[in-house]
Write a protein that holds these residues in place. Structure first.
Motif: not given
Length: 179
Positions: A14-20, A25-29, A39-40, A79-88
């Motif tokens: 699984y590719h997992v990313a957490v971005c603030r 003032d958003r934290t996204r997983a 979330s805030t 990342y702030t919206a859906d994306f394609t996970p890295p392939t390399a």
């Protein structure tokens, strides 16, 4: 990482990313490029403390599985919206503070040199790895983790991302910070 957020299946990466994003003032997983939490909850507001890979705070919730290509970027919400996970394999980009679990046969930080501390019997593994040219780290779920030291976030943007492979479907902490 919770089954309430995403159903976890053993035996897959699984590719997992957490971005603030400090501006909003958003934290996204994200899991496999799909937004799962928006979330805030400002997890980046604490300015100091060690960053752990494979445990919440160095004393519990240990991950059972493998970790590959962990990258910490301070100053960028990649990342702030859906994306394609890295392939390399991940590489160091602007503001990278940590890039680890990318080197074949060892655990090290590609951006600054060997500053990680292996705890328990954390080992490099070529048995299960995300990318052919690199290793993963193996964590047995008891007391294994990596201590990346004090990585300063402050209240700025950041991204923590990596590849995770689970041997257990129990709730596990992938990355944590001691405050």
């Amino acid at each position: 990482f919770s089954n309430a957020i995403h159903t976890v299946t053993t035996g897959q990466w699984y590719h997992v990313a957490v971005c603030r994003d400090a501006t909003t003032d958003r934290t996204r997983a994200f899991i496999n490029g799909k937004l799962k939490v928006d979330s805030t909850y400002s997890i980046g507001n604490n300015s100091s403390g060690n960053l752990y890979i494979g445990t919440r705070n160095g004393s519990g919730s240990y991950m059972n599985g493998y970790v590959s290509d962990v990258r910490v970027i301070n100053g960028t919400a990649l990342y702030t919206a859906d994306f394609t996970p890295p392939t390399a394999p991940l590489t160091a980009i602007t503001n990278t503070k940590l890039l680890t679990c990318t080197n074949k046969n060892d655990i090290w930080d590609a951006s600054f040199g060997p500053l990680l501390t292996k705890v328990g019997n954390t080992t490099a593994s070529n048995t299960q790895r995300k990318f052919t040219g690199s290793s993963a780290i193996y964590l047995d779920g008891t007391d294994d983790y990596l201590d990346a030291g004090d990585i300063q976030f402050g209240a700025s943007d950041f991204t923590i991302e990596g590849w995770f492979y689970f041997n257990s479907t129990a709730d596990q902490c992938l990355v944590g910070r001691f405050h």
